[in-house]
Design a protein around this motif. Structure first.
Motif, PDB file in Angstrom:
ATOM      1  N   MET A   1       0.837  -1.189   0.000  1.00 27.51           N
ATOM      2  CA  MET A   1       0.000   0.000   0.000  1.00 27.51           C
ATOM      3  C   MET A   1       0.875   1.243   0.000  1.00 27.51           C
ATOM      4  O   MET A   1       1.832   1.343   0.768  1.00 27.51           O
ATOM      5  N   MET A   2       0.537   2.192  -0.859  1.00 22.52           N
ATOM      6  CA  MET A   2       1.291   3.441  -0.926  1.00 22.52           C
ATOM      7  C   MET A   2       0.933   4.320   0.267  1.00 22.52           C
ATOM      8  O   MET A   2      -0.242   4.428   0.631  1.00 22.52           O
ATOM      9  N   PRO A   3       1.941   4.974   0.877  1.00 23.91           N
ATOM     10  CA  PRO A   3       1.641   5.852   2.009  1.00 23.91           C
ATOM     11  C   PRO A   3       0.978   7.170   1.585  1.00 23.91           C
ATOM     12  O   PRO A   3       0.423   7.879   2.415  1.00 23.91           O
ATOM     13  N   LEU A   4       1.028   7.469   0.287  1.00 24.29           N
ATOM     14  CA  LEU A   4       0.501   8.750  -0.195  1.00 24.29           C
ATOM     15  C   LEU A   4      -0.018   8.567  -1.617  1.00 24.29           C
ATOM     16  O   LEU A   4       0.646   7.964  -2.458  1.00 24.29           O
ATOM     17  N   ARG A   5      -1.188   9.086  -1.867  1.00 24.83           N
ATOM     18  CA  ARG A   5      -1.739   9.062  -3.225  1.00 24.83           C
ATOM     19  C   ARG A   5      -2.122  10.479  -3.588  1.00 24.83           C
ATOM     20  O   ARG A   5      -2.922  11.120  -2.889  1.00 24.83           O
ATOM     21  N   LEU A   6      -1.551  10.972  -4.663  1.00 18.94           N
ATOM     22  CA  LEU A   6      -1.839  12.330  -5.114  1.00 18.94           C
ATOM     23  C   LEU A   6      -2.922  12.301  -6.183  1.00 18.94           C
ATOM     24  O   LEU A   6      -2.901  11.462  -7.081  1.00 18.94           O
ATOM     25  N   ILE A   7      -3.855  13.238  -6.078  1.00 22.97           N
ATOM     26  CA  ILE A   7      -4.892  13.408  -7.082  1.00 22.97           C
ATOM     27  C   ILE A   7      -4.631  14.773  -7.720  1.00 22.97           C
ATOM     28  O   ILE A   7      -4.708  15.806  -7.053  1.00 22.97           O
ATOM     29  N   ALA A   8      -4.301  14.753  -8.994  1.00 25.12           N
ATOM     30  CA  ALA A   8      -3.955  15.972  -9.722  1.00 25.12           C
ATOM     31  C   ALA A   8      -5.154  16.462 -10.535  1.00 25.12           C
ATOM     32  O   ALA A   8      -6.085  15.689 -10.808  1.00 25.12           O
ATOM     33  N   PRO A   9      -5.141  17.731 -10.949  1.00 29.62           N
ATOM     34  CA  PRO A   9      -6.212  18.214 -11.825  1.00 29.62           C
ATOM     35  C   PRO A   9      -6.404  17.331 -13.070  1.00 29.62           C
ATOM     36  O   PRO A   9      -7.538  17.124 -13.498  1.00 29.62           O
ATOM     37  N   ALA A  10      -5.327  16.802 -13.611  1.00 35.42           N
ATOM     38  CA  ALA A  10      -5.441  15.922 -14.781  1.00 35.42           C
ATOM     39  C   ALA A  10      -6.261  14.670 -14.458  1.00 35.42           C
ATOM     40  O   ALA A  10      -7.005  14.165 -15.313  1.00 35.42           O
ATOM     41  N   ASP A  11      -6.149  14.167 -13.238  1.00 35.53           N
ATOM     42  CA  ASP A  11      -6.948  13.009 -12.825  1.00 35.53           C
ATOM     43  C   ASP A  11      -8.437  13.355 -12.797  1.00 35.53           C
ATOM     44  O   ASP A  11      -9.282  12.557 -13.218  1.00 35.53           O
ATOM     45  N   LEU A  12      -8.751  14.540 -12.309  1.00 34.52           N
ATOM     46  CA  LEU A  12     -10.152  14.973 -12.258  1.00 34.52           C
ATOM     47  C   LEU A  12     -10.687  15.263 -13.658  1.00 34.52           C
ATOM     48  O   LEU A  12     -11.850  14.961 -13.959  1.00 34.52           O
ATOM     49  N   ASN A  13      -9.837  15.818 -14.530  1.00 28.89           N
ATOM     50  CA  ASN A  13     -10.247  16.035 -15.924  1.00 28.89           C
ATOM     51  C   ASN A  13     -10.596  14.704 -16.583  1.00 28.89           C
ATOM     52  O   ASN A  13     -11.612  14.586 -17.274  1.00 28.89           O
ATOM     53  N   ALA A  14      -9.751  13.705 -16.367  1.00 32.98           N
ATOM     54  CA  ALA A  14      -9.990  12.375 -16.939  1.00 32.98           C
ATOM     55  C   ALA A  14     -11.264  11.763 -16.363  1.00 32.98           C
ATOM     56  O   ALA A  14     -12.041  11.116 -17.083  1.00 32.98           O
ATOM     57  N   LEU A  15     -11.496  11.975 -15.082  1.00 31.79           N
ATOM     58  CA  LEU A  15     -12.703  11.451 -14.436  1.00 31.79           C
ATOM     59  C   LEU A  15     -13.953  12.067 -15.071  1.00 31.79           C
ATOM     60  O   LEU A  15     -14.923  11.358 -15.377  1.00 31.79           O
ATOM     61  N   SER A  16     -13.945  13.362 -15.300  1.00 35.60           N
ATOM     62  CA  SER A  16     -15.087  14.032 -15.945  1.00 35.60           C
ATOM     63  C   SER A  16     -15.282  13.533 -17.376  1.00 35.60           C
ATOM     64  O   SER A  16     -16.426  13.319 -17.806  1.00 35.60           O
ATOM     65  N   ARG A  17     -14.195  13.348 -18.110  1.00 37.25           N
ATOM     66  CA  ARG A  17     -14.322  12.824 -19.480  1.00 37.25           C
ATOM     67  C   ARG A  17     -14.969  11.439 -19.464  1.00 37.25           C
ATOM     68  O   ARG A  17     -15.843  11.134 -20.280  1.00 37.25           O
ATOM     69  N   THR A  18     -14.565  10.599 -18.528  1.00 32.90           N
ATOM     70  CA  THR A  18     -15.133   9.260 -18.417  1.00 32.90           C
ATOM     71  C   THR A  18     -16.613   9.331 -18.051  1.00 32.90           C
ATOM     72  O   THR A  18     -17.433   8.599 -18.606  1.00 32.90           O
ATOM     73  N   ALA A  19     -16.962  10.223 -17.139  1.00 31.26           N
ATOM     74  CA  ALA A  19     -18.370  10.374 -16.739  1.00 31.26           C
ATOM     75  C   ALA A  19     -19.232  10.763 -17.940  1.00 31.26           C
ATOM     76  O   ALA A  19     -20.348  10.249 -18.095  1.00 31.26           O
ATOM     77  N   ARG A  20     -18.726  11.649 -18.780  1.00 32.56           N
ATOM     78  CA  ARG A  20     -19.499  12.100 -19.948  1.00 32.56           C
ATOM     79  C   ARG A  20     -19.774  10.958 -20.925  1.00 32.56           C
ATOM     80  O   ARG A  20     -20.768  10.990 -21.640  1.00 32.56           O
ATOM     81  N   THR A  21     -18.900   9.956 -20.967  1.00 30.82           N
ATOM     82  CA  THR A  21     -19.088   8.839 -21.905  1.00 30.82           C
ATOM     83  C   THR A  21     -19.758   7.630 -21.252  1.00 30.82           C
ATOM     84  O   THR A  21     -20.144   6.700 -21.945  1.00 30.82           O
TER      85      THR A  21
END
Length: 162
Positions: A1-21
């Motif tokens: 298990m990773m001690p830290l997981r970063l969520i970047a704006p690019a991750d959220l952009n990709a999430l929104s693109r996936t939601a739209r499809t």
């Protein structure tokens, strides 16, 4: 298990693109490693035409916390007969940025803008068959009645001052 997981704006952009499809017009990005974890943490990208059937969490009772990350939402609370008892506007700019919802309250959340994302946390574990008590007075997801039902809330949003 990773001690830290970063969520970047690019991750959220990709999430929104996936939601739209996605046919459901929404997509989760789970931060918990599995559904058995005691704390469920996730980003939820929701598009305006997505229907989240009103529900509550009673078995076992679970509170939820929603934090607006992008876009604009409205949380609706209902009584036992399906009447809207409260509306709360939620966005990173307010009037509310976050909502802490008590267990057992009938609710739904609707996206008011494309690209909207909220962060959600609630107690685990997540068990699909008992996680949500769906409102018997609300149409099932995927039924023909959902568009008209969702449209009634959208019409009320237009009448409600922000």
């Amino acid at each position: 298990m990773m001690p830290l997981r970063l969520i970047a704006p690019a991750d959220l952009n990709a999430l929104s693109r996936t939601a739209r499809t996605n046919p459901r017009l929404r997509q989760n990005l789970n931060l918990h490693a599995d559904y058995a974890e005691p704390c469920q943490r996730l980003f939820n990208a929701v598009e305006p035409e997505s229907y989240l059937r009103p529900h509550r969490h009673t078995d076992p009772p679970k509170p939820e916390c929603f934090v607006a990350v992008r876009g604009r939402f409205q949380l609706l609370l209902f009584d036992d007969e399906g009447r809207v008892t409260e509306r709360v506007d939620l966005s990173p700019d307010g009037p509310a940025v976050a909502i802490d919802l008590a267990a057992g309250v009938w609710h739904t959340i609707i996206a008011l803008e494309p690209g909207s994302i909220f962060f959600e946390t609630k107690p685990g574990p997540y068990v699909a068959l008992t996680d949500k008590d769906f409102a018997p007075w609300a149409p099932a997801e995927g039924s023909e009645e959902t568009k008209a039902y969702l449209a009634t809330f959208r019409e009320d949003v237009r009448k409600t001052p922000s």
